[in-house]
Design a protein around this motif. Structure first.
Motif, PDB file in Angstrom:
ATOM      1  N   LEU A 194      30.414  27.163  31.077  1.00 15.55           N
ATOM      2  CA  LEU A 194      29.858  28.468  31.476  1.00 15.55           C
ATOM      3  C   LEU A 194      30.435  28.936  32.799  1.00 15.55           C
ATOM      4  O   LEU A 194      30.760  28.153  33.673  1.00 15.55           O
ATOM      5  N   ARG A 195      30.513  30.239  32.929  1.00 14.39           N
ATOM      6  CA  ARG A 195      30.962  30.822  34.193  1.00 14.39           C
ATOM      7  C   ARG A 195      29.753  31.110  35.061  1.00 14.39           C
ATOM      8  O   ARG A 195      28.713  31.527  34.558  1.00 14.39           O
ATOM      9  N   GLU A 213      26.641  33.259  33.240  1.00 14.51           N
ATOM     10  CA  GLU A 213      26.693  34.301  32.216  1.00 14.51           C
ATOM     11  C   GLU A 213      25.545  34.072  31.228  1.00 14.51           C
ATOM     12  O   GLU A 213      25.056  32.951  31.090  1.00 14.51           O
ATOM     13  N   ALA A 214      25.107  35.131  30.569  1.00 15.43           N
ATOM     14  CA  ALA A 214      23.997  35.036  29.624  1.00 15.43           C
ATOM     15  C   ALA A 214      24.465  34.427  28.315  1.00 15.43           C
ATOM     16  O   ALA A 214      25.510  34.802  27.783  1.00 15.43           O
ATOM     17  N   MET A 215      23.721  33.461  27.811  1.00 14.65           N
ATOM     18  CA  MET A 215      24.068  32.796  26.561  1.00 14.65           C
ATOM     19  C   MET A 215      22.897  32.866  25.598  1.00 14.65           C
ATOM     20  O   MET A 215      21.769  33.120  25.994  1.00 14.65           O
ATOM     21  N   ASP A 216      23.178  32.580  24.323  1.00  9.08           N
ATOM     22  CA  ASP A 216      22.093  32.440  23.367  1.00  9.08           C
ATOM     23  C   ASP A 216      21.147  31.357  23.879  1.00  9.08           C
ATOM     24  O   ASP A 216      21.580  30.396  24.522  1.00  9.08           O
ATOM     25  N   ARG A 273      16.685  36.636  29.521  1.00  7.07           N
ATOM     26  CA  ARG A 273      17.934  37.392  29.396  1.00  7.07           C
ATOM     27  C   ARG A 273      19.113  36.492  29.031  1.00  7.07           C
ATOM     28  O   ARG A 273      20.202  36.975  28.773  1.00  7.07           O
ATOM     29  N   GLY A 274      18.890  35.174  29.048  1.00  5.63           N
ATOM     30  CA  GLY A 274      19.924  34.259  28.596  1.00  5.63           C
ATOM     31  C   GLY A 274      20.693  33.562  29.704  1.00  5.63           C
ATOM     32  O   GLY A 274      21.409  32.596  29.460  1.00  5.63           O
TER      33      GLY A 274
END
Lengths: 372, 469
Positions: free
Chosen positions: A289-290, A223-226, A247-248
């Motif tokens: 994280l997923r 998944e996108a993170m900061d 895109r993170g």
């Protein structure tokens, strides 16, 4: 009829098409699926200059510099982020090798350096079993789709003929090349073979035998993170790489060292689980994280893990294949070099001479840093 | 909690809310109930803005209510990107409005290190009308069945259907949708049925079929798989369509019919298909004013009987009308609608815009499994190809809205046909072939109306593409 027919619409085929069209050359590109359908669309998007052989370092350096101005040249965002490549050394012996590599890299202008364990920590990376690392700030990541589509779009504007969903069935030579597809018939003075691991099948059509084998490599994206990870984190001895995109998402790949050649590109759960565990050792954040997606692509491996650039079997049957996992990062350079070769310019002759098809007759030594 | 937005009196429903719980929103104490999801509890507390988009920092709110749209992502107990519309509330939970993508922190989601393996005869993905009916057939034929659903409760969309069903008696005509899951579960051979809620089947791998639960991954080996993943709500393009307060019709049903939470006070319904008509009526039952129902076509899409109920209550159904803009800064405060014939615009003051413009089959899992698909508008868009036994070319069976957008009654019949067909591949079963023939007959009679014609035409197209290869 175009002077040049390119077979393969990955990033290298597209880059060659663009560079030829820019020089005013007539060019047709034929792709079986869509642009980026093969290995390009499955790659991790890394760009690095830290190789273990000098000749590869030289072309990678050229390529990395070209990436810096590529967004402007292609008039599109390529999601380029140069946070460096941080390559972990897991033993003193490996670190010694890295020191030698860095000396060689520095001597030709690659600004790499050795990091201590403390310096690794400063990048927000857990050293775990690492005793040091090498790092180069010129390295980074970009979006393979955006780069390829940029090349394609500009090539089209400059008059290149881009044919997708068309498959090459037969090639013959009789003073010139004749290329038969499932839809059309083309004549050409030059044929560029940029079909990834299937370049071998293309060359077979002309009775030329390329030493290329497909190796499956799996990747996942979280998944996108900061933003939290600057460099592309990599390990030769554990055979993994992971970076955070603009895109993170964290995009990471890992391959068992003992793999056999295969065309089966089915993703596996065991990869996802093993890779995640490996990454967690150095990036504990990954634990929470997923994984959102995973996929597999094929490296077009040569015996020395270096590309084949230039003619094979016929003077005008030009290879741009065998990239062994480094096709995307080399593509800005490859486009220029191959276009220059076809237009009879001497400009890149010395740089590509080490990558000739002929070298396999002399015997070769394998490039050590293959993954990512 | 007197000032909350919960429904305490309803002509059809009684809400069993369970124990009262306290939780925190950005450190502020709030109260909810144990049978609510986080998003429902927040809505009951008047909180509509759940996050802000990463790039433009636009407010984000609830939309689909069934874990499919990712609009309700929040940070929960430190974990970012939690789907709060399907995550049940727990005592002391710390919920935070998520700005942007969320921070990755050094802390582990508690997972067992080992991947556990299990085996079953039938794996059924999705516990809606199709999945439950398939489970009833499979268990009654003597097969061990694992039924998996990512939602907190069994029943799919049935759990919010307060209206009585039409169709045939076997598919519970005359029964309210909300009462059907229990009836279907009652039909199952209990000893052979295992149910996993809040579990997602996420991939068909060479190693097996992978299921994610909150604390671990499991690999399932199944002799037969039936995928009944249902559908997701279609979206509509108009200015400000991302404002909190613009909700899918199914999402609105979840809030008011499952959790007894008012989705708003004054509503605009978009779309006059059966879903739009029924949900507009349900809004009235819940005590929400429905300002108008707009329909861009020149005729009502759904059954006249549903439309008549609305008209009797004085809800204007405006044909040749559409929405062109939602008004408001942080959430919906109004809507501008337009007569597409005259071009005349009208501004309505309201706090809920309900989108009921059709559904699309959720085929992601089947695509991952390698099923071929084709675009067949009659069946709801991109659909997975299957033969007359609902078998895809990946060998997996499919039924319900996941195979074609139709209705719950047909989903129930399809689920049974799929289960019987799958079972017949494992050996002979007395009376099964005859039963399947009867079910096919029932499906035909169910489709012997104007709406059925469209489906039949779609099915014909689908079989044609399926056989092309």
């Amino acid at each position: 009829m175009s002077k040049t027919v390119i077979i393969g619409g990955g990033v290298n085929g597209a880059s060659i098409a663009y560079n030829l069209a820019k020089l005013g050359e007539s060019v047709t590109l034929i792709e079986r699926g869509y642009i980026t359908d093969g290995a390009t669309g499955k790659c991790g998007g890394g760009i690095r200059t830290q190789f273990t052989t000098e000749e590869t370092c030289r072309i990678a350096l050229e390529s990395s510099k070209l990436f810096d101005s590529l967004a402007e040249e292609l008039a599109c965002d390529i999601e380029l982020r140069k946070g460096g490549y941080l390559i972990l050394a897991h033993s003193d012996k490996e670190l010694e090798e890295f020191k030698e590599n860095v000396r060689m890299q520095n001597s030709i202008g690659v600004p790499s350096r050795i990091l201590t364990v403390k310096e690794i920590e400063a990048f927000g990376v857990e050293p775990y079993d690492a005793v040091g690392a090498s790092f180069c700030k010129m390295d980074g990541v970009a979006n393979p789709f955006k780069v390829s589509f940029g090349y394609r779009d500009r090539a089209k504007e400059l008059g290149a003929d881009i044919r997708t969903h068309e498959e090459v069935r037969k090639i013959s030579y009789n003073g010139g090349f004749e290329i038969l597809t499932d839809k059309n018939n083309y004549g050409a003075d030059f044929v560029v073979n940029a079909a990834g691991y299937e370049s071998k099948k293309i060359a077979d059509m002309l009775g030329v035998s390329l030493p290329i084998e497909p190796y499956k490599h799996e990747i996942f994206a979280t998944e996108a993170m900061d933003h939290f990870l600057d460099p592309m984190l990599m390990s030769f001895s554990k055979n993994f790489y992971i970076s955070q995109t603009v895109r993170g998402e964290l995009v990471g790949g890992y391959s068992p060292l003992e793999a056999e050649p295969t065309e089966d590109l089915t993703p596996t759960l065991s990869f996802a689980i093993r890779a995640k565990k490996l990454f967690e050792e150095h990036l504990p954040q990954i634990k929470s994280l997923r994984l959102l997606r995973q996929w597999a692509g094929a490296y077009d491996m040569t015996p020395d893990a270096l590309p084949i650039l230039g003619p094979a079997g016929y003077e005008r049957f030009i290879q741009a294949n065998g990239f062994s996992g480094h096709g995307f990062m080399l593509s800005p350079f490859v486009g220029r070099a191959i276009a220059s070769m076809i237009t009879g310019s001497e400009r890149y002759r010395d740089l590509v001479s080490s990558f000739s098809f002929e070298r396999f007759k002399r015997g070769v030594k394998r490039e050590k840093g293959v993954v990512g | 909690m007197k000032d909350d937005r919960r429904i305490y009196e309803h002509p059809v429903l009684k809400f069993e809310r369970g124990k009262r719980l306290s939780f925190y929103l950005d450190g502020k104490p709030m109260e909810g109930y144990e049978n609510e999801t986080i998003a429902a509890a927040l809505h009951a507390n008047g909180i509509k803005t759940l996050g802000f988009s990463p790039k433009l920092k636009r407010p984000r709110g609830f939309f689909c209510g069934i874990g499919k749209c990712s609009s309700c992502l929040m940070r929960v107990d430190g974990y970012p990107n939690e789907r709060t519309c399907i995550l049940p509330l727990k005592e002391g939970m710390k919920v935070e409005v998520q700005e942007g993508r969320g921070r990755a922190e050094i802390r582990g989601r508690e997972r067992k290190g080992k991947v556990e393996r299990r085996s079953t005869d039938f794996l059924i993905v999705g516990s809606g009308p199709a999945g439950l009916s398939a489970a009833a057939e499979a268990t009654n034929m003597g097969f061990k069945t694992l039924l998996v659903d990512e939602n907190p409760s069994v029943g799919g969309q049935l759990i919010k259907q307060t209206h009585r069903f039409f169709g045939s008696e076997r598919e519970y005509a005359g029964t309210r949708g909300i009462d059907i899951p229990a009836r279907l579960l009652g039909e199952c051979a209990e000893k052979l049925l295992e149910i996993e809620k809040q579990a997602s089947v996420f991939g068909f791998y060479p190693e097996g079929i992978a299921i994610e639960k909150r604390d671990r991954i499991e690999l399932v080996e199944a002799k037969k798989v039936i995928v009944t993943t249902g559908a997701q709500e279609n979206y509509l393009l108009f200015e400000n369509n991302d404002l909190p307060g613009v909700y899918g019709a199914g999402g609105v049903q979840t809030l008011m019919n499952v959790y007894g939470v008012l989705p708003g006070k004054k509503a605009l319904m978009i779309g006059s298909g059966n879903v739009g008509l029924i949900v507009a009526y349900q809004l009235l039952q819940a005590g929400v004013e429905v300002e108008a129902l707009v329909e861009i076509m020149d005729h009502i899409g759904g059954y006249q009987v549903h439309a008549a109920k609305l008209l009797r209550q004085g809800v204007p159904i405006l044909l040749n009308h559409t929405i062109i803009r939602a008004l408001g800064d942080e959430c919906v405060e109004g809507a501008v609608i337009k007569d597409i014939k005259s071009g005349e615009e009208q501004t309505l003051a309201l706090d809920l815009i309900c989108v009921a413009v059709g559904l699309s089959p959720s085929i992601q899992l089947l695509k991952q499994a390698g099923c071929r698909s084709a675009y067949i508008p009659e069946l709801g868009g991109e659909v997975v190809l299957h033969d007359e036994n609902y078998k895809t070319d990946a060998g997996i069976f499919v039924s319900g809205d996941g195979s074609a957008i139709e209705e719950a009654s047909s989903a129930m019949i399809e689920g049974r046909i799929a289960a019987i067909s799958a079972a017949l591949e494992l050996g002979e079963i007395e009376g099964a072939v005859e039963k399947r023939r009867e079910l096919r007959e029932e499906l035909r009679s169910l489709r012997s109306c104007r709406r059925g014609e469209k489906i039949l035409k779609g099915e014909e197209k689908l079989l044609e593409v399926y056989n092309e290869r």
